[in-house]
Scaffold this motif. Structure first.
Motif, PDB file in Angstrom:
ATOM      1  N   GLY A  74      70.081  33.834 -41.354  1.00 28.58           N
ATOM      2  CA  GLY A  74      70.832  33.176 -42.457  1.00 28.58           C
ATOM      3  C   GLY A  74      72.003  32.443 -42.096  1.00 28.58           C
ATOM      4  N   ARG A  75      72.539  32.751 -40.878  1.00 21.74           N
ATOM      5  CA  ARG A  75      73.925  32.255 -40.255  1.00 21.74           C
ATOM      6  C   ARG A  75      73.899  30.792 -40.334  1.00 21.74           C
ATOM      7  N   ASN A  76      72.996  30.366 -39.854  1.00 22.27           N
ATOM      8  CA  ASN A  76      72.914  28.741 -39.655  1.00 22.27           C
ATOM      9  C   ASN A  76      71.581  28.266 -40.259  1.00 22.27           C
ATOM     10  N   THR A  77      71.126  29.001 -41.259  1.00 25.44           N
ATOM     11  CA  THR A  77      70.072  28.541 -42.171  1.00 25.44           C
ATOM     12  C   THR A  77      70.513  27.519 -42.996  1.00 25.44           C
ATOM     13  N   THR A  78      69.712  26.397 -43.299  1.00 31.65           N
ATOM     14  CA  THR A  78      70.066  25.504 -44.355  1.00 31.65           C
ATOM     15  C   THR A  78      68.708  25.469 -45.410  1.00 31.65           C
ATOM     16  N   ILE A  79      69.211  24.971 -46.806  1.00 36.06           N
ATOM     17  CA  ILE A  79      68.147  24.782 -47.852  1.00 36.06           C
ATOM     18  C   ILE A  79      67.801  23.444 -47.731  1.00 36.06           C
ATOM     19  N   LEU A 115      66.578  35.200 -48.565  1.00 39.25           N
ATOM     20  CA  LEU A 115      66.416  34.626 -49.970  1.00 39.25           C
ATOM     21  C   LEU A 115      67.902  35.009 -50.603  1.00 39.25           C
ATOM     22  N   ALA A 116      68.397  36.352 -50.571  1.00 42.24           N
ATOM     23  CA  ALA A 116      69.635  36.493 -51.164  1.00 42.24           C
ATOM     24  C   ALA A 116      70.575  35.925 -50.729  1.00 42.24           C
ATOM     25  N   HIS A 117      70.823  35.743 -49.385  1.00 43.34           N
ATOM     26  CA  HIS A 117      71.873  35.009 -48.817  1.00 43.34           C
ATOM     27  C   HIS A 117      71.825  33.600 -49.245  1.00 43.34           C
ATOM     28  N   MET A 118      70.631  32.979 -49.145  1.00 47.39           N
ATOM     29  CA  MET A 118      70.735  31.702 -49.736  1.00 47.39           C
ATOM     30  C   MET A 118      71.035  31.330 -51.064  1.00 47.39           C
ATOM     31  N   GLY A 119      70.916  32.457 -52.036  1.00 49.01           N
ATOM     32  CA  GLY A 119      71.053  32.262 -53.220  1.00 49.01           C
ATOM     33  C   GLY A 119      69.636  31.643 -54.066  1.00 49.01           C
ATOM     34  N   LEU A 120      68.492  32.080 -53.554  1.00 47.85           N
ATOM     35  CA  LEU A 120      67.233  31.551 -53.900  1.00 47.85           C
ATOM     36  C   LEU A 120      66.382  32.796 -54.469  1.00 47.85           C
ATOM     37  N   SER A 121      67.020  33.839 -54.526  1.00 51.75           N
ATOM     38  CA  SER A 121      66.257  35.101 -54.937  1.00 51.75           C
ATOM     39  C   SER A 121      65.731  34.884 -56.434  1.00 51.75           C
ATOM     40  N   GLY A 122      66.672  34.708 -57.306  1.00 51.01           N
ATOM     41  CA  GLY A 122      66.446  34.699 -58.599  1.00 51.01           C
ATOM     42  C   GLY A 122      65.349  33.750 -59.164  1.00 51.01           C
TER      43      GLY A 122
END
Length: 224
Positions: free
Chosen positions: A88-93, A126-133
């Motif tokens: 998640g460190r350098n992952t982007t949506i 998913l949680a780190h990127m704010g997508l879990s919900g």
């Protein structure tokens, strides 16, 4: 252009929702360096992604090189440790993904992730990127005994969402997604911007349509 009356939309993760290649490459090269092997360029690692961590580690060790089965087995926890540090460190949506998920959820469609990535990395990412919900179900690479291109992951996701496969739509980026969806009886669209495991050109893969941006998913759905 076909329009699908989809009650559910299933998404691949790496290369479809999220651009994770920088972190995967960091994990691979951390592993290789610790094992005293030459690091690999990002573009090469890019072509190894798609069939889960075990395959990624195997190809990173054996592509134009040699490693015994014992060495491959020993390398797996080394990769996991390095990847967990950077996940998640350098992952982007990818562009349009969040807006697409917002719209699909507002339309009342049920959403799931179907990925060959292990649960230990999928859920925190998913949680780190704010997508879990957004997702009612997450089927990861170790949820079942099989992985894509086996169709069982897709079938299982539909069962979790209580949706018939014919009333679902799969969005992915590789032949693994296409084969799994086809065998499960689920229509499948592929994104042009993803990883397409093995370097197979995405426009050469059997699918029901190609997407240049995630938002184009909406153009393939019947209004609700």
């Amino acid at each position: 252009m076909p329009h699908y009356a989809a009650d559910a939309v299933l998404f691949d993760l790496d290369g479809t929702l999220l651009d994770t290649i920088a972190d995967l490459a960091d994990g691979v090269n951390g592993m290789l360096a610790e094992l005293g092997r030459p690091v690999r360029p990002l573009e090469e690692i890019h072509s190894f992604v798609g069939k889960g961590i075990a395959n990624l580690v195997r190809r990173s060790l054996t592509e134009n090189a040699h490693a015994s089965e014992a060495e491959i087995d020993a390398a797996l926890p080394v990769f996991r440790r390095h990847y967990a540090r950077v996940n998640g460190r350098n992952t982007t949506i990818y562009p349009g993904v969040r807006e697409t998920l917002d719209t699909l959820r507002a339309q009342g469609r049920r959403l799931a992730v179907v990925t060959n990535k292990s649960t230990a990395f999928t859920d925190p990412l998913l949680a780190h990127m704010g997508l879990s919900g957004f997702f009612e179900a997450v089927v990861s690479g170790d949820t079942l005994p099989t992985r894509k291109p086996d169709p069982e992951m897709v079938v299982h996701a539909c069962a979790l969402l209580d949706v018939e496969p014919a009333r679902a739509l799969m969005i992915g980026d590789s032949i693994n997604d296409s084969l799994a969806a086809r065998a499960a009886g689920v229509p499948v669209l592929l994104v042009r911007y993803g990883y397409s495991e093995g370097g197979v050109p995405v426009d050469a893969i059997d699918c029901d349509g190609l997407l240049s941006n995630a938002l184009e998913t909406l153009d393939h759905l019947q209004p609700r």
